[in-house]
Design an enzyme around this catalytic site. Structure first.
Site, mmCIF file in Angstrom:
data_model
loop_
_atom_site.group_PDB
_atom_site.id
_atom_site.type_symbol
_atom_site.label_atom_id
_atom_site.label_comp_id
_atom_site.label_asym_id
_atom_site.label_seq_id
_atom_site.Cartn_x
_atom_site.Cartn_y
_atom_site.Cartn_z
ATOM 1 C CB VAL A 1 -0.971 -0.003 1.203
ATOM 2 C CG1 VAL A 1 -0.206 0.115 2.514
ATOM 3 C CG2 VAL A 1 -2.026 1.093 1.079
ATOM 4 C CE LYS A 2 7.108 -0.140 1.845
ATOM 5 N NZ LYS A 2 8.178 -0.335 2.841
#
Length: 254
Positions: free
Chosen positions: A132-133
């Site tokens: 997700v980062k």
């Protein structure tokens, strides 16, 4: 103008002044650093077509190895119009657009399985695309609500990858390969492609995608995969391609 009607664009390297043909190359020779080693480096540069060649840097790299930087002129020309590349043939979509298309047309979450296969333990690339980062401020595929992401991590065997794809009913399999010694990335990719073709019928096989800094994007057919992504690929490009190939082109599994 070439025989096929394409206008040629000829260029030569640029160093100090336009078109001077100056280049800088670096390499390592398996010899200790001394005058003879420096002479060997100049000789190699000459055989590469660099004339005159100037040695601008030499440094011992452990026992019996020396790193060199050579600067000089080449007479080679490049026809830019003859360069073959894989052009992006799909629109770049926002995360909102990807989610909307998957929800509206696929009517279920799109399943993606990712891994580094073989002995490759470098997860930076696959994590940049999946986690997700993400990378450089762009969110990875885990951020997309309509994508179901399974990241298997590093050093995954091909049988393990095939089984995970089967269990997760993967629409797409993403493989990252950073280790390239002795063309390991090519051997691993061919092994993976053959395994999926043996284990699954054509209509049930997931989209096979590989990526890494040393891949030639024009080799997809040769390696038996659907797409190759090279250096600098973003999560948004991958998500947009998945949507194009599996949703808008109606190639997704039933």
């Amino acid at each position: 103008m070439s025989a096929d009607g394409v206008e040629k664009k000829i260029v030569r390297p640029y160093g100090d002044t336009t078109g001077d043909g100056m280049v800088q190359v670096s390499f390592t020779l398996p010899v200790p650093h001394d005058k003879r080693a420096e002479g060997a480096a100049i000789q190699l540069a000459g055989k590469m077509g660099i004339d005159p060649a100037m040695l601008v840097h030499a440094k011992q790299m452990g026992d019996g190895y020396t790193f060199f930087v050579v600067y000089g002129r080449v007479n080679h020309l490049v026809d830019v119009s003859a360069v073959q590349v894989v052009e992006r043939d799909y629109p770049l979509l926002s995360a909102k657009e990807v989610n909307a298309l998957v929800r509206q047309k696929l009517r279920r979450k799109l399943s993606v399985v990712g891994a580094c296969i073989g002995t490759d333990a470098h997860t930076v690339g696959i994590d940049a695309i999946l986690n997700v980062k993400g990378i450089a401020g762009e969110k990875g595929l885990e951020y997309y609500r309509e994508l179901k992401v399974t990241n298997l991590g590093a050093q995954v065997s091909v049988p393990e990858l095939v089984e995970a794809a089967r269990v997760e009913r993967a629409d797409a399999v993403l493989v990252s390969q950073v280790v390239t010694q002795r063309d390991a990335h090519l051997h691993n990719t061919r092994e993976m492609s053959a395994a999926f073709r043996e284990a699954m019928p054509a209509g049930r096989r997931p989209l096979l995608i590989v990526g890494g800094p040393r891949f030639d994007e024009t080799m997809a057919d040769e390696l038996g995969v659907d797409r190759i992504f090279g250096r600098g690929t973003t999560p948004g490009e991958v998500a947009s391609y998945l949507t194009h190939a599996l949703v808008t082109n109606r190639k997704a599994k039933a």
